[in-house]
Write an enzyme that holds these catalytic residues in place. Structure first.
Site, PDB file in Angstrom:
ATOM      1  N   GLN A  79      17.192   7.864 -10.359  1.00 39.66           N
ATOM      2  CA  GLN A  79      16.869   6.842  -9.118  1.00 39.66           C
ATOM      3  C   GLN A  79      17.593   5.442  -9.382  1.00 39.66           C
ATOM      4  OE1 GLN A  79      13.720   8.608 -10.097  1.00 39.66           O
ATOM      5  NE2 GLN A  79      14.697  10.318  -8.975  1.00 39.66           N
TER       6      GLN A  79
ATOM      7  N   ASP B  56      21.765   7.570  -6.617  1.00 37.70           N
ATOM      8  CA  ASP B  56      22.922   7.753  -6.151  1.00 37.70           C
ATOM      9  C   ASP B  56      24.190   6.864  -6.369  1.00 37.70           C
ATOM     10  OD1 ASP B  56      21.826  10.152  -5.381  1.00 37.70           O
ATOM     11  OD2 ASP B  56      21.066   9.077  -3.522  1.00 37.70           O
TER      12      ASP B  56
ATOM     13  N   LYS C 277      25.502   7.368 -11.699  1.00 44.42           N
ATOM     14  CA  LYS C 277      24.973   7.346 -13.049  1.00 44.42           C
ATOM     15  C   LYS C 277      25.416   8.487 -13.953  1.00 44.42           C
ATOM     16  CE  LYS C 277      20.553   7.061 -11.652  1.00 44.42           C
ATOM     17  NZ  LYS C 277      20.801   7.015 -10.257  1.00 44.42           N
TER      18      LYS C 277
ATOM     19  N   GLY D  13      19.292  14.231  -8.468  1.00 42.07           N
ATOM     20  CA  GLY D  13      20.251  15.155  -8.603  1.00 42.07           C
ATOM     21  C   GLY D  13      21.513  14.368  -9.290  1.00 42.07           C
ATOM     22  N   HIS D  14      22.113  14.947 -10.373  1.00 40.55           N
ATOM     23  CA  HIS D  14      23.129  14.298 -10.941  1.00 40.55           C
ATOM     24  C   HIS D  14      24.330  15.243 -10.804  1.00 40.55           C
ATOM     25  CE1 HIS D  14      20.754  11.333 -13.646  1.00 40.55           C
ATOM     26  NE2 HIS D  14      20.579  11.024 -12.323  1.00 40.55           N
TER      27      HIS D  14
HETATM   28  P1  IMP Z   1      10.232  10.843  -4.341  1.00 41.04           P
HETATM   29  O1  IMP Z   1      10.809  10.411  -5.624  1.00 41.04           O
HETATM   30  O2  IMP Z   1      10.601  12.282  -4.244  1.00 41.04           O
HETATM   31  O3  IMP Z   1       8.720  10.745  -4.236  1.00 41.04           O
HETATM   32  O4  IMP Z   1      10.734  10.037  -3.129  1.00 41.04           O
HETATM   33  C1  IMP Z   1      10.570   8.750  -2.948  1.00 41.04           C
HETATM   34  C2  IMP Z   1      11.614   8.090  -2.286  1.00 41.04           C
HETATM   35  O5  IMP Z   1      12.513   7.937  -3.347  1.00 41.04           O
HETATM   36  C3  IMP Z   1      12.349   8.738  -1.090  1.00 41.04           C
HETATM   37  O6  IMP Z   1      12.726   7.612  -0.394  1.00 41.04           O
HETATM   38  C4  IMP Z   1      13.510   9.565  -1.909  1.00 41.04           C
HETATM   39  O7  IMP Z   1      14.334   9.871  -1.043  1.00 41.04           O
HETATM   40  C5  IMP Z   1      13.921   8.693  -2.989  1.00 41.04           C
HETATM   41  N1  IMP Z   1      14.535   9.270  -4.084  1.00 41.04           N
HETATM   42  C6  IMP Z   1      13.776   9.936  -5.062  1.00 41.04           C
HETATM   43  N2  IMP Z   1      14.861  10.510  -5.849  1.00 41.04           N
HETATM   44  C7  IMP Z   1      16.101  10.148  -5.657  1.00 41.04           C
HETATM   45  C8  IMP Z   1      17.380  10.065  -5.938  1.00 41.04           C
HETATM   46  O8  IMP Z   1      17.543  10.834  -7.047  1.00 41.04           O
HETATM   47  N3  IMP Z   1      18.241   9.562  -5.386  1.00 41.04           N
HETATM   48  C9  IMP Z   1      17.951   8.734  -4.251  1.00 41.04           C
HETATM   49  N4  IMP Z   1      17.007   8.786  -3.763  1.00 41.04           N
HETATM   50  C10 IMP Z   1      15.756   9.429  -4.356  1.00 41.04           C
HETATM   51 MG    MG Z   2      21.446  11.481  -7.059  1.00 36.91          MG
END
Ligand code: IMP
Ligand code: MG
Length: 331
Positions: free
Chosen positions: A171, A14, A17, A43-44
Protein backbone atom coordinates in the site's frame (compact mmCIF):
# COMPACT_ATOMS: atom_id res chain seq x y z
CA UNK A 1 23.08 -5.54 13.58
CA UNK A 2 21.14 -5.57 10.32
CA UNK A 3 21.37 -2.97 7.60
CA UNK A 4 17.92 -2.25 6.21
CA UNK A 5 17.02 -0.42 3.01
CA UNK A 6 13.32 0.35 2.78
CA UNK A 7 11.06 0.73 -0.26
CA UNK A 8 7.94 2.60 0.74
CA UNK A 9 4.93 3.95 -1.18
CA UNK A 10 4.28 7.68 -0.78
CA UNK A 11 0.75 7.89 -2.22
CA UNK A 12 -2.19 5.44 -2.15
CA UNK A 13 -0.44 2.26 -3.26
CA UNK A 14 0.31 1.21 -6.82
CA UNK A 15 3.24 3.62 -7.10
CA UNK A 16 5.49 0.97 -8.64
CA UNK A 17 7.17 -0.29 -5.46
CA UNK A 18 7.34 -3.80 -6.91
CA UNK A 19 9.37 -2.56 -9.87
CA UNK A 20 11.80 -0.62 -7.65
CA UNK A 21 12.20 -3.45 -5.13
CA UNK A 22 12.89 -5.75 -8.05
CA UNK A 23 15.55 -3.38 -9.46
CA UNK A 24 17.21 -3.20 -6.05
CA UNK A 25 16.97 -6.94 -5.33
CA UNK A 26 18.66 -7.63 -8.68
CA UNK A 27 21.73 -5.67 -7.57
CA UNK A 28 22.88 -8.64 -5.51
CA UNK A 29 23.42 -6.34 -2.49
CA UNK A 30 20.90 -8.03 -0.20
CA UNK A 31 20.82 -11.15 1.96
CA UNK A 32 17.05 -10.99 2.46
CA UNK A 33 14.00 -9.29 0.99
CA UNK A 34 11.18 -8.78 3.51
CA UNK A 35 7.58 -7.58 3.21
CA UNK A 36 6.80 -5.53 6.33
CA UNK A 37 3.02 -4.90 6.19
CA UNK A 38 -0.20 -5.86 4.46
CA UNK A 39 -1.34 -9.15 3.01
CA UNK A 40 -3.35 -10.42 0.05
CA UNK A 41 -4.74 -6.90 -0.45
CA UNK A 42 -1.48 -5.93 -2.15
CA UNK A 43 -0.66 -6.75 -5.73
CA UNK A 44 2.88 -6.31 -6.97
CA UNK A 45 3.39 -6.52 -10.71
CA UNK A 46 6.97 -7.24 -11.68
CA UNK A 47 8.60 -7.88 -15.06
CA UNK A 48 11.50 -10.34 -14.97
CA UNK A 49 13.13 -10.87 -18.38
CA UNK A 50 9.92 -9.62 -20.03
CA UNK A 51 7.84 -12.12 -18.09
CA UNK A 52 5.02 -10.54 -16.05
CA UNK A 53 4.87 -11.89 -12.50
CA UNK A 54 2.08 -10.80 -10.12
CA UNK A 55 2.51 -11.57 -6.44
CA UNK A 56 0.33 -10.69 -3.46
CA UNK A 57 2.20 -12.12 -0.48
CA UNK A 58 5.67 -13.30 -1.40
CA UNK A 59 8.42 -10.65 -1.68
CA UNK A 60 10.26 -10.45 -4.99
CA UNK A 61 13.63 -11.64 -3.62
CA UNK A 62 12.63 -15.16 -4.56
CA UNK A 63 12.70 -14.11 -8.24
CA UNK A 64 16.44 -13.47 -7.80
CA UNK A 65 17.39 -16.41 -5.59
CA UNK A 66 17.33 -14.32 -2.39
CA UNK A 67 15.67 -15.59 0.82
CA UNK A 68 12.34 -13.78 1.11
CA UNK A 69 10.49 -13.15 4.34
CA UNK A 70 6.86 -12.38 5.07
CA UNK A 71 7.28 -10.24 8.19
CA UNK A 72 5.30 -10.07 11.41
CA UNK A 73 3.61 -6.85 10.26
CA UNK A 74 1.95 -8.84 7.47
CA UNK A 75 -1.10 -11.07 7.50
CA UNK A 76 -1.35 -14.26 5.48
CA UNK A 77 -4.06 -16.58 4.23
CA UNK A 78 -2.57 -20.09 4.19
CA UNK A 79 -4.55 -21.30 1.19
CA UNK A 80 -3.59 -18.28 -0.92
CA UNK A 81 0.00 -18.57 0.27
CA UNK A 82 0.22 -22.13 -1.10
CA UNK A 83 -1.50 -21.08 -4.34
CA UNK A 84 1.14 -18.36 -4.76
CA UNK A 85 3.92 -20.86 -4.00
CA UNK A 86 2.57 -23.20 -6.71
CA UNK A 87 2.38 -20.30 -9.17
CA UNK A 88 6.00 -19.29 -8.48
CA UNK A 89 7.18 -22.91 -8.66
CA UNK A 90 5.37 -23.24 -11.99
CA UNK A 91 7.42 -20.29 -13.24
CA UNK A 92 10.57 -22.09 -12.12
CA UNK A 93 11.39 -20.22 -8.89
CA UNK A 94 12.83 -21.85 -5.77
CA UNK A 95 10.14 -21.45 -3.13
CA UNK A 96 12.25 -23.06 -0.41
CA UNK A 97 13.73 -19.55 -0.05
CA UNK A 98 10.43 -18.28 1.35
CA UNK A 99 10.14 -17.70 5.10
CA UNK A 100 7.28 -16.52 7.31
CA UNK A 101 7.71 -14.70 10.65
CA UNK A 102 6.43 -16.93 13.46
CA UNK A 103 4.31 -14.05 14.73
CA UNK A 104 2.69 -13.15 11.40
CA UNK A 105 -1.10 -13.32 11.77
CA UNK A 106 -3.27 -15.67 9.74
CA UNK A 107 -6.23 -14.55 7.61
CA UNK A 108 -8.99 -17.13 7.94
CA UNK A 109 -11.87 -17.90 5.58
CA UNK A 110 -14.17 -16.24 8.13
CA UNK A 111 -12.12 -13.04 7.88
CA UNK A 112 -12.46 -13.10 4.10
CA UNK A 113 -16.19 -13.75 4.27
CA UNK A 114 -16.69 -10.91 6.72
CA UNK A 115 -14.57 -8.53 4.64
CA UNK A 116 -16.46 -9.40 1.47
CA UNK A 117 -19.57 -7.80 3.02
CA UNK A 118 -17.82 -4.41 3.22
CA UNK A 119 -19.74 -1.67 1.45
CA UNK A 120 -18.32 1.49 3.04
CA UNK A 121 -14.54 1.46 2.54
CA UNK A 122 -14.27 -0.40 -0.75
CA UNK A 123 -11.76 -2.89 0.67
CA UNK A 124 -10.02 -5.48 -1.47
CA UNK A 125 -12.18 -8.09 0.30
CA UNK A 126 -9.14 -10.15 1.19
CA UNK A 127 -9.89 -10.34 4.93
CA UNK A 128 -7.22 -7.89 6.06
CA UNK A 129 -9.31 -5.66 8.30
CA UNK A 130 -10.94 -8.49 10.29
CA UNK A 131 -7.56 -10.23 10.65
CA UNK A 132 -5.75 -7.17 12.00
CA UNK A 133 -8.74 -6.54 14.30
CA UNK A 134 -8.38 -10.04 15.74
CA UNK A 135 -4.63 -9.46 16.17
CA UNK A 136 -5.28 -6.31 18.18
CA UNK A 137 -8.06 -7.83 20.26
CA UNK A 138 -5.71 -10.77 20.99
CA UNK A 139 -7.88 -13.53 19.60
CA UNK A 140 -5.95 -14.05 16.35
CA UNK A 141 -3.95 -17.06 15.24
CA UNK A 142 -0.31 -16.75 14.20
CA UNK A 143 1.85 -18.62 11.72
CA UNK A 144 3.51 -20.56 14.55
CA UNK A 145 0.12 -22.17 15.35
CA UNK A 146 -0.09 -24.01 12.03
CA UNK A 147 1.79 -27.25 11.39
CA UNK A 148 1.62 -26.85 7.60
CA UNK A 149 3.70 -23.67 7.92
CA UNK A 150 6.39 -25.15 10.20
CA UNK A 151 9.00 -25.47 7.46
CA UNK A 152 8.67 -21.76 6.64
CA UNK A 153 8.84 -20.30 10.14
CA UNK A 154 11.56 -17.80 11.04
CA UNK A 155 12.24 -15.46 13.99
CA UNK A 156 13.48 -12.08 12.80
CA UNK A 157 13.52 -10.30 16.13
CA UNK A 158 16.54 -8.22 17.11
CA UNK A 159 19.67 -10.20 17.89
CA UNK A 160 18.66 -13.54 16.46
CA UNK A 161 19.12 -12.68 12.82
CA UNK A 162 21.44 -10.48 10.84
CA UNK A 163 22.17 -9.34 7.31
CA UNK A 164 21.48 -6.77 4.68
CA UNK A 165 17.72 -6.55 4.27
CA UNK A 166 15.60 -4.96 1.60
CA UNK A 167 12.27 -4.14 3.30
CA UNK A 168 9.36 -3.79 0.92
CA UNK A 169 6.16 -2.04 2.00
CA UNK A 170 2.65 -2.68 0.74
CA UNK A 171 0.00 0.00 0.00
CA UNK A 172 1.15 3.60 0.51
CA UNK A 173 1.64 6.21 3.21
CA UNK A 174 -1.77 7.87 2.68
CA UNK A 175 -3.50 4.50 3.21
CA UNK A 176 -1.75 4.16 6.61
CA UNK A 177 -4.30 3.36 9.34
CA UNK A 178 -3.05 6.22 11.54
CA UNK A 179 -1.92 8.83 9.04
CA UNK A 180 -4.29 8.33 6.12
CA UNK A 181 -7.78 9.69 5.49
CA UNK A 182 -9.50 7.51 8.12
CA UNK A 183 -11.69 5.46 7.68
CA UNK A 184 -10.66 5.23 3.99
CA UNK A 185 -7.42 3.50 4.85
CA UNK A 186 -6.03 0.01 5.05
CA UNK A 187 -5.79 -1.78 8.41
CA UNK A 188 -2.02 -1.65 8.82
CA UNK A 189 0.68 0.98 9.12
CA UNK A 190 2.41 1.49 5.79
CA UNK A 191 4.97 4.12 6.81
CA UNK A 192 8.50 3.81 8.16
CA UNK A 193 7.41 2.92 11.71
CA UNK A 194 5.93 -0.31 10.42
CA UNK A 195 9.38 -1.56 9.40
CA UNK A 196 10.72 -1.35 12.95
CA UNK A 197 7.65 -3.12 14.31
CA UNK A 198 8.80 -6.28 12.54
CA UNK A 199 11.47 -6.60 15.25
CA UNK A 200 14.22 -4.11 14.40
CA UNK A 201 15.86 -1.02 15.82
CA UNK A 202 15.51 2.33 14.04
CA UNK A 203 19.32 2.42 14.04
CA UNK A 204 19.32 -0.49 11.63
CA UNK A 205 17.61 1.54 8.92
CA UNK A 206 20.21 2.53 6.35
CA UNK A 207 18.25 4.13 3.54
CA UNK A 208 14.63 4.94 2.71
CA UNK A 209 13.59 4.85 -0.93
CA UNK A 210 10.20 6.52 -1.41
CA UNK A 211 8.18 5.69 -4.51
CA UNK A 212 5.53 7.88 -6.15
CA UNK A 213 3.91 8.25 -9.57
CA UNK A 214 3.88 11.39 -11.74
CA UNK A 215 0.11 11.52 -11.13
CA UNK A 216 -2.08 10.08 -8.34
CA UNK A 217 -4.34 7.05 -8.21
CA UNK A 218 -6.64 5.62 -5.54
CA UNK A 219 -8.90 2.56 -5.38
CA UNK A 220 -11.70 2.49 -2.87
CA UNK A 221 -15.12 3.83 -2.01
CA UNK A 222 -14.48 7.51 -1.37
CA UNK A 223 -14.67 10.27 -3.98
CA UNK A 224 -10.97 10.86 -4.40
CA UNK A 225 -10.60 13.18 -7.37
CA UNK A 226 -10.47 16.83 -6.40
CA UNK A 227 -11.22 17.87 -9.95
CA UNK A 228 -12.45 16.29 -13.15
CA UNK A 229 -10.60 16.14 -16.43
CA UNK A 230 -11.23 14.08 -19.59
CA UNK A 231 -7.51 13.29 -19.54
CA UNK A 232 -7.98 11.08 -16.47
CA UNK A 233 -9.62 8.40 -18.62
CA UNK A 234 -6.68 8.62 -21.03
CA UNK A 235 -4.20 8.29 -18.17
CA UNK A 236 -6.08 5.23 -16.91
CA UNK A 237 -5.82 3.56 -20.30
CA UNK A 238 -2.23 4.51 -21.07
CA UNK A 239 -1.00 3.85 -17.53
CA UNK A 240 -3.03 0.61 -17.19
CA UNK A 241 -4.53 1.91 -13.95
CA UNK A 242 -6.62 -1.08 -12.95
CA UNK A 243 -6.17 -2.86 -9.59
CA UNK A 244 -3.76 -5.83 -9.65
CA UNK A 245 -5.78 -7.55 -6.90
CA UNK A 246 -9.37 -6.61 -7.74
CA UNK A 247 -9.24 -5.40 -11.36
CA UNK A 248 -11.15 -2.26 -10.32
CA UNK A 249 -10.59 1.01 -12.21
CA UNK A 250 -8.34 3.29 -10.20
CA UNK A 251 -9.50 6.89 -9.67
CA UNK A 252 -6.99 9.27 -11.24
CA UNK A 253 -5.92 12.76 -10.24
CA UNK A 254 -2.93 15.06 -10.72
CA UNK A 255 0.09 14.72 -8.48
CA UNK A 256 -0.52 16.37 -5.11
CA UNK A 257 2.85 17.89 -4.32
CA UNK A 258 1.86 18.83 -0.81
CA UNK A 259 0.95 15.24 0.07
CA UNK A 260 4.13 14.03 -1.56
CA UNK A 261 6.34 16.47 0.42
CA UNK A 262 4.70 15.55 3.70
CA UNK A 263 5.10 11.83 2.97
CA UNK A 264 8.80 12.37 2.16
CA UNK A 265 9.36 14.30 5.38
CA UNK A 266 7.49 11.99 7.72
CA UNK A 267 9.15 8.88 6.37
CA UNK A 268 12.64 10.34 6.19
CA UNK A 269 12.94 9.60 2.49
CA UNK A 270 16.55 9.70 1.26
CA UNK A 271 15.86 8.83 -2.35
CA UNK A 272 12.59 9.70 -4.11
CA UNK A 273 11.63 7.90 -7.31
CA UNK A 274 8.78 9.33 -9.40
CA UNK A 275 7.50 6.66 -11.79
CA UNK A 276 5.50 6.61 -15.02
CA UNK A 277 6.64 9.92 -16.44
CA UNK A 278 6.08 8.41 -19.90
CA UNK A 279 2.31 8.28 -19.29
CA UNK A 280 2.08 12.06 -18.98
CA UNK A 281 4.54 12.43 -21.84
CA UNK A 282 2.34 10.40 -24.14
CA UNK A 283 -0.54 12.80 -23.40
CA UNK A 284 1.82 15.80 -23.33
CA UNK A 285 0.14 17.07 -20.21
CA UNK A 286 2.13 18.30 -17.20
CA UNK A 287 -0.16 19.25 -14.33
CA UNK A 288 0.20 19.18 -10.55
CA UNK A 289 -1.52 20.54 -7.46
CA UNK A 290 0.63 23.40 -6.27
CA UNK A 291 1.62 22.92 -2.62
CA UNK A 292 1.84 26.67 -2.03
CA UNK A 293 -1.92 27.16 -1.93
CA UNK A 294 -4.32 25.70 0.60
CA UNK A 295 -7.12 25.56 -1.96
CA UNK A 296 -6.40 23.08 -4.73
CA UNK A 297 -4.65 25.10 -7.38
CA UNK A 298 -3.54 23.28 -10.50
CA UNK A 299 -0.32 24.32 -12.22
CA UNK A 300 0.05 23.49 -15.88
CA UNK A 301 3.62 23.31 -17.24
CA UNK A 302 4.58 23.68 -20.85
CA UNK A 303 7.21 20.99 -20.85
CA UNK A 304 8.42 17.90 -19.09
CA UNK A 305 11.56 19.70 -17.95
CA UNK A 306 9.63 22.53 -16.31
CA UNK A 307 7.41 19.97 -14.57
CA UNK A 308 10.44 18.06 -13.29
CA UNK A 309 12.29 21.20 -12.18
CA UNK A 310 9.30 22.46 -10.22
CA UNK A 311 8.90 19.14 -8.40
CA UNK A 312 12.63 18.96 -7.64
CA UNK A 313 12.68 22.48 -6.21
CA UNK A 314 9.57 22.08 -4.11
CA UNK A 315 10.52 18.73 -2.61
CA UNK A 316 14.14 19.78 -2.01
CA UNK A 317 12.99 22.93 -0.23
CA UNK A 318 11.30 20.83 2.46
CA UNK A 319 13.59 17.76 2.41
CA UNK A 320 17.13 18.98 2.04
CA UNK A 321 19.62 16.51 0.62
CA UNK A 322 16.95 14.25 -0.89
CA UNK A 323 17.92 12.59 -4.18
CA UNK A 324 15.14 12.75 -6.79
CA UNK A 325 14.91 10.45 -9.79
CA UNK A 326 12.28 10.15 -12.53
CA UNK A 327 11.50 6.81 -14.18
CA UNK A 328 9.19 5.40 -16.84
CA UNK A 329 6.69 2.50 -16.84
CA UNK A 330 8.25 -0.96 -16.80
CA UNK A 331 6.40 -2.25 -19.88
P1 IMP B 1 -8.13 -3.30 2.58
O1 IMP B 1 -6.68 -3.05 2.76
O2 IMP B 1 -8.44 -4.46 1.67
O3 IMP B 1 -8.87 -3.37 3.90
O4 IMP B 1 -8.75 -2.02 1.84
C1 IMP B 1 -8.78 -0.74 2.43
C2 IMP B 1 -8.48 0.34 1.39
O5 IMP B 1 -7.12 0.24 0.98
C3 IMP B 1 -9.32 0.23 0.11
O6 IMP B 1 -9.59 1.54 -0.35
C4 IMP B 1 -8.41 -0.50 -0.84
O7 IMP B 1 -8.73 -0.28 -2.17
C5 IMP B 1 -7.06 0.07 -0.44
N1 IMP B 1 -5.95 -0.83 -0.75
C6 IMP B 1 -5.58 -1.93 -0.04
N2 IMP B 1 -4.50 -2.50 -0.60
C7 IMP B 1 -4.18 -1.76 -1.66
C8 IMP B 1 -3.13 -1.84 -2.64
O8 IMP B 1 -2.27 -2.72 -2.62
N3 IMP B 1 -3.12 -0.86 -3.60
C9 IMP B 1 -4.04 0.14 -3.61
N4 IMP B 1 -5.03 0.26 -2.73
C10 IMP B 1 -5.10 -0.68 -1.76
MG1 MG C 1 -0.67 -2.67 -6.07
Amino acid sequence: MNKIDVVLGLQYGDEGKGKITNQMAKSGDYDYVMRYNGGGNAGHTIYVDNQKVVTHLVPCGVLHGIPSIIGSGCVLNINNFFIELDYLEGLGYDTSLIKVAYNCHIVTDDHIEEDSKDVTIGTTRTGNGPCYRDKVTRVGKRAEDFKELSQFIIDISVGSFSGKILAEGAQGYWLDVDQGDYPYVTSSNCGIGAVINNGFSHKEINKVVGVAKAYSTYVGAKQYQKTDDPLFEEIRKVGLEYGATTGRSRQIDWLDLNELSVACMRNGVDHLIINKLDVLEQLNCWKIYDPNYSINKILNFESKDLFKDYIRNEISSVCSGIEIEFQESPH
